[in-house]
Design an enzyme around this catalytic site. Structure first.
Site, mmCIF file in Angstrom:
data_model
loop_
_atom_site.group_PDB
_atom_site.id
_atom_site.type_symbol
_atom_site.label_atom_id
_atom_site.label_comp_id
_atom_site.label_asym_id
_atom_site.label_seq_id
_atom_site.Cartn_x
_atom_site.Cartn_y
_atom_site.Cartn_z
ATOM 1 N N GLY A 46 -10.331 -5.622 5.836
ATOM 2 C CA GLY A 46 -10.278 -5.471 7.283
ATOM 3 C C GLY A 46 -10.793 -6.761 7.941
ATOM 4 O O GLY A 46 -10.729 -7.773 6.551
ATOM 5 N N ASN A 63 -6.381 -11.226 -2.896
ATOM 6 C CA ASN A 63 -5.564 -10.059 -2.068
ATOM 7 C C ASN A 63 -5.674 -10.358 -0.554
ATOM 8 O O ASN A 63 -7.087 -10.666 0.016
ATOM 9 C CB ASN A 63 -6.106 -8.979 -2.363
ATOM 10 C CG ASN A 63 -5.408 -8.090 -3.502
ATOM 11 O OD1 ASN A 63 -5.094 -8.835 -4.602
ATOM 12 N ND2 ASN A 63 -5.855 -6.699 -3.821
ATOM 13 N N ASP A 78 -1.232 -1.485 -4.424
ATOM 14 C CA ASP A 78 -2.246 -1.883 -3.991
ATOM 15 C C ASP A 78 -3.377 -0.481 -4.116
ATOM 16 O O ASP A 78 -2.124 0.482 -3.514
ATOM 17 C CB ASP A 78 -1.991 -2.273 -2.929
ATOM 18 C CG ASP A 78 -3.610 -3.426 -2.325
ATOM 19 O OD1 ASP A 78 -3.813 -3.407 -3.594
ATOM 20 O OD2 ASP A 78 -3.525 -3.613 -0.980
ATOM 21 N N ASP A 91 -7.099 2.669 -8.735
ATOM 22 C CA ASP A 91 -8.926 2.725 -7.960
ATOM 23 C C ASP A 91 -9.619 3.410 -8.169
ATOM 24 O O ASP A 91 -8.979 4.574 -7.609
ATOM 25 C CB ASP A 91 -8.893 2.066 -6.519
ATOM 26 C CG ASP A 91 -9.988 2.081 -5.712
ATOM 27 O OD1 ASP A 91 -10.474 2.219 -6.660
ATOM 28 O OD2 ASP A 91 -9.973 1.457 -4.886
ATOM 29 N N HIS A 119 -9.851 -8.632 -3.387
ATOM 30 C CA HIS A 119 -9.897 -7.590 -2.573
ATOM 31 C C HIS A 119 -10.263 -8.866 -1.417
ATOM 32 O O HIS A 119 -11.329 -8.571 -1.045
ATOM 33 C CB HIS A 119 -9.887 -6.134 -2.950
ATOM 34 C CG HIS A 119 -8.816 -5.626 -3.575
ATOM 35 N ND1 HIS A 119 -8.077 -4.603 -3.459
ATOM 36 C CD2 HIS A 119 -8.819 -5.647 -4.926
ATOM 37 C CE1 HIS A 119 -7.151 -4.083 -4.972
ATOM 38 N NE2 HIS A 119 -7.606 -4.673 -5.747
ATOM 39 N N SER A 168 0.789 -0.934 -0.175
ATOM 40 C CA SER A 168 0.187 -0.275 -0.043
ATOM 41 C C SER A 168 0.742 1.101 0.041
ATOM 42 O O SER A 168 2.131 1.304 0.405
ATOM 43 C CB SER A 168 -0.415 0.251 0.977
ATOM 44 O OG SER A 168 -0.406 0.457 2.352
#
Ligand SMILES: [Zn+2]
Length: 318
Positions: A192, A267, A95, A117, A224, A58
């Site tokens: 999460g 992911n 990401d 994204d 994801h 990230s």
């Protein structure tokens, strides 16, 4: 001007690995990492399980590590891994890339793959922003992942309350107009540790995936937010001082079905954090005098390696 070419860091783009995975009904794991221990755990697991891998970072993890350190750390870790005879293919992917500047910087520093994204934008704006990145990445020979649909949950700086499933009616136009190499979709996975509400059925919308397959054929599809969030590690996390509520992940059986279809990249981030942190808490509780980082970090690293090795064998290559 590229400071590092991804080929010189020992990396490949995702095209050949996706082709192999689709042919075999497998999917390629995209495991996030934020430090050396996680990076080594991922490479060891994928070598042991003989699986190609996408190392995923990230923007916040990249800032934490440092862009120079990241490039050379990845190169070094791959060289060390090659000494053991491993021949797996490895990509380095950004990401949830946000904009042109951030993505160009990653490409300049040796990323072999980037995600743009723009899924929160209107369809036409998403197409426009994604196409711009595809054109940019061509110069470097890197691959590009786009996204249609919105996932719920929180992952670093990415956060959304509402999910919006991918509309199968939009996928062909999006892929053709943008020229992306792979497409992330929303069919019920979430970022999460809290992917489903307690008491609800933890199922993916595999019917939407099938409709997308009818439209796109064997095009590489990305999921994801696909950690399993295993209860044994949630329990361990709580037992040794961690606090977490109602954590529910994606069942392995759902991921296996998706992987047998056209899902080619899955992911996983939360599982790596959870396994590592719960094991570290346990170790420190049982060894309160330990101050040698080499000793107390080796234990969660080993646990994460074993967890991902099993995950590849039970899900990605099943
Ligand atoms: Zn994500």
């Amino acid at each position: 001007m590229a400071k590092y070419r991804f080929q010189d860091l020992g990396l490949e783009n995702t095209r050949e690995m996706f082709k192999r995975a689709n042919e075999n009904g497998h999917s390629v794991p995209a495991f996030n990492f934020a430090n050396l221990e996680q990076l080594k755990a991922i490479l060891e697991a994928c070598s042991t399980a003989d699986s190609d891998v996408i190392l995923q970072i990230s923007d916040s993890a990249r800032k934490y590590i440092g862009k120079e350190t990241l490039a050379l750390m990845v190169k070094g870790a791959i060289l060390d891994m090659r000494e053991s005879g491993s021949e797996i293919s490895i990509a380095l992917n950004l990401d949830h890339g946000k904009d042109f500047k951030e993505i160009k910087d990653c490409l300049d520093y040796g990323f072999s793959s980037v995600m743009i994204d723009a899924s929160h934008e209107e369809f036409s704006k998403n197409v426009e922003k994604t196409k711009e990145i595809v054109e940019l990445a061509k110069v470097y020979g890197a691959s590009v992942e786009g996204e249609l649909g919105v996932l719920s949950g929180v992952e670093d700086e990415i956060s959304s309350e509402d999910e919006k499933f991918t509309n199968p009616g939009e996928v062909v136009e999006f892929v053709e107009k943008t020229g992306v190499d792979s497409l992330a979709i929303a069919i019920g996975t979430a970022h999460g540790a809290h992917k489903f509400k307690p008491g609800t059925d933890p199922k993916l919308r595999l019917d939407i995936l099938e409709k997308i397959k009818e439209k796109l054929g064997n095009f590489p599809i990305v999921l994801h937010g696909s950690s399993s969030v295993p209860p044994e590690y949630i329990n361990k996390f709580r037992e040794f001082g961690g606090e977490i509520k109602d954590a529910i992940g994606i069942p392995d059986s759902e991921l296996q079905e998706a992987s047998k279809s056209i899902v080619t990249k899955i992911n996983v981030d939360t599982d790596g954090r959870l396994v590592f942190t719960s094991t570290l808490l346990e170790y420190m509780k049982n060894n309160p005098k330990e101050m040698d980082l080499k000793k107390y970090l080796a234990v969660p690293k080993k646990e994460m390696t074993n967890y991902y090795t099993n995950k590849i064998q039970n899900v990605f290559k099943k």
